[in-house]
Design a protein around this motif. Structure first.
Motif, PDB file in Angstrom:
ATOM      1  N   MET A  20       0.867  -1.182   0.000  1.00 42.58           N
ATOM      2  CA  MET A  20       0.000   0.000   0.000  1.00 42.58           C
ATOM      3  C   MET A  20       0.898   1.224   0.000  1.00 42.58           C
ATOM      4  SD  MET A  20      -2.711   1.238   2.952  1.00 42.58           S
ATOM      5  CE  MET A  20      -3.749  -0.189   2.694  1.00 42.58           C
ATOM      6  N   GLU A  21       0.591   2.158  -0.864  1.00 47.36           N
ATOM      7  CA  GLU A  21       1.395   3.367  -0.955  1.00 47.36           C
ATOM      8  C   GLU A  21       0.918   4.335   0.113  1.00 47.36           C
ATOM      9  OE1 GLU A  21       2.467   6.943  -4.103  1.00 47.36           O
ATOM     10  OE2 GLU A  21       1.278   5.222  -4.747  1.00 47.36           O
ATOM     11  N   ASN A  22       1.809   4.698   1.030  1.00 46.57           N
ATOM     12  CA  ASN A  22       1.433   5.592   2.113  1.00 46.57           C
ATOM     13  C   ASN A  22       1.290   7.014   1.596  1.00 46.57           C
ATOM     14  OD1 ASN A  22       1.599   3.436   3.762  1.00 46.57           O
ATOM     15  ND2 ASN A  22       3.669   3.886   4.496  1.00 46.57           N
ATOM     16  N   LYS A  23       0.297   7.698   2.079  1.00 42.67           N
ATOM     17  CA  LYS A  23       0.027   9.050   1.630  1.00 42.67           C
ATOM     18  C   LYS A  23       0.609  10.086   2.580  1.00 42.67           C
ATOM     19  CE  LYS A  23      -4.244   7.635  -0.650  1.00 42.67           C
ATOM     20  NZ  LYS A  23      -5.699   7.819  -0.726  1.00 42.67           N
ATOM     21  N   SER A  24       1.065   9.644   3.728  1.00 48.21           N
ATOM     22  CA  SER A  24       1.627  10.584   4.687  1.00 48.21           C
ATOM     23  C   SER A  24       2.635   9.851   5.554  1.00 48.21           C
ATOM     24  CB  SER A  24       0.521  11.186   5.553  1.00 48.21           C
ATOM     25  OG  SER A  24       0.041  10.213   6.460  1.00 48.21           O
ATOM     26  N   PRO A  25       3.522  10.601   6.192  1.00 49.02           N
ATOM     27  CA  PRO A  25       4.525   9.938   7.055  1.00 49.02           C
ATOM     28  C   PRO A  25       3.906   9.251   8.260  1.00 49.02           C
ATOM     29  CG  PRO A  25       4.598  12.332   7.319  1.00 49.02           C
ATOM     30  CD  PRO A  25       3.693  12.063   6.147  1.00 49.02           C
ATOM     31  N   PHE A  26       2.630   9.543   8.538  1.00 44.87           N
ATOM     32  CA  PHE A  26       2.011   8.920   9.709  1.00 44.87           C
ATOM     33  C   PHE A  26       1.904   7.402   9.569  1.00 44.87           C
ATOM     34  CE2 PHE A  26       0.086  13.270   9.999  1.00 44.87           C
ATOM     35  CZ  PHE A  26       0.723  13.645  11.174  1.00 44.87           C
ATOM     36  N   TYR A  27       1.832   6.901   8.327  1.00 47.71           N
ATOM     37  CA  TYR A  27       1.714   5.452   8.147  1.00 47.71           C
ATOM     38  C   TYR A  27       2.951   4.727   8.672  1.00 47.71           C
ATOM     39  CZ  TYR A  27      -2.545   5.930   5.382  1.00 47.71           C
ATOM     40  OH  TYR A  27      -3.829   6.176   4.979  1.00 47.71           O
ATOM     41  N   ASP A  28       4.109   5.389   8.560  1.00 50.47           N
ATOM     42  CA  ASP A  28       5.331   4.757   9.064  1.00 50.47           C
ATOM     43  C   ASP A  28       5.447   4.827  10.575  1.00 50.47           C
ATOM     44  OD1 ASP A  28       6.107   4.219   6.468  1.00 50.47           O
ATOM     45  OD2 ASP A  28       7.099   6.179   6.236  1.00 50.47           O
TER      46      ASP A  28
END
Length: 294
Positions: free
Chosen positions: A1-9
């Motif tokens: 899934m391509e993360n849209k923001s650094p929050f996913y990491d």
């Protein structure tokens, strides 16, 4: 899934509390505006909750299937997200409950109470500081005939030796000493007064075994041979020296005088002394054995 923001990491660090307070606050503020992020956080939270459970694999498979579905063209509404979380939570709680019920071992049935048998105070082991019993000893055979019993009573009186008074004397003390009172009564041949004087001596008293020995001798003098036998037996089985070794011999005399010469308890105690040629009462035990029926 391509993360849209650094929050996913940062989801794992967010759930495990490894973010700084500022980063934690930023993540919380981002969740209401990013339904996909909120969905991913809740899914990861469920993973953590069941990671140590054997049922976690099934839950993770369900969540994996959710992740493998193509993302919606538009973010799900908050109602759908809340419903999804509630369903997952219900499934998790139900699965954990089933697992725990399956793993709970049945309680073993209570152990049956041990069978009781008549007590023979002359042979039953007693605690190191057990008070004297007051009931007569049990016998495993009929009493000896009167004529034979008279001979055994005479034999017990013949072999009995008075205790050494200095051994029975208690240590000097300022207060009234029950041992001193008992010794004075013994010298007056007031054996009932000896028993009475020693009754207050508790099992926790350092003079307990000395008092027990003195009391058993007084009971023998009073011809209460059953009580004397129980007293000497308790002392012998207590194995506290020097009282126990002397009691090995005196219990034989008390049991003999009480008509217990034909019991298994008497024979066991007699054989115990005869098996030790170094025992101070070995000769006495031999004399007793020589006078018993073959």
């Amino acid at each position: 899934m391509e993360n849209k923001s650094p929050f996913y990491d940062q989801i794992e660090a967010f759930l495990t509390g490894r973010l700084t307070p500022a980063e934690q606050d930023a993540m919380r503020k981002a969740l209401p505006d990013d339904p996909e992020l909120a969905r991913e956080v809740e899914l990861r939270r469920l993973e953590f909750d069941v990671s140590e459970s054997l049922i976690a694999e099934n839950i993770r498979q369900q969540m994996q299937r959710l992740r493998s579905e193509p993302p919606p063209e538009k973010p799900p509404e908050k109602k759908n997200l809340v419903a999804l979380i509630l369903i997952a939570a219900v499934l998790l709680i139900t699965a954990i409950g089933v697992y725990r019920r399956q793993q709970r071992a049945p309680e073993p049935p209570p152990a049956p109470a041990p069978a009781t048998s008549p007590t023979n105070p002359a042979t039953d082991p007693v605690p190191a500081a057990a008070p004297q019993a007051t009931h007569p000893p049990a016998r495993d055979n009929k009493p000896a005939p009167a004529g034979q019993q008279n001979r055994y009573l005479a034999l017990a009186a013949e072999l009995y030796q008075n205790p050494v008074f200095e051994t029975l004397r208690g240590p000097a003390s300022g207060a009234a000493d029950p041992l001193e009172t008992a010794l004075a009564a013994w010298q007056k041949q007031d054996y009932a007064a000896v028993v009475t004087a020693l009754q207050p001596v508790a099992a926790t008293d350092p003079q307990y075994w000395r008092a027990m020995t003195f009391t058993a001798h007084a009971q023998f003098k009073l011809k209460r041979f059953g009580q004397a036998a129980r007293g000497f037996a308790a002392i012998a089985d207590g194995k506290i020296q020097p009282w126990a070794e002397d009691a090995d011999g005196y219990v034989l005399l008390a049991m003999l005088a009480d008509g217990q010469s034909d019991t298994a308890a008497f024979r066991a105690r007699l054989e115990k002394v005869l098996a030790d040629p170094g025992h101070p009462w070995f000769d006495l035990a031999g004399k007793i054995q020589s006078r018993l029926p073959k």
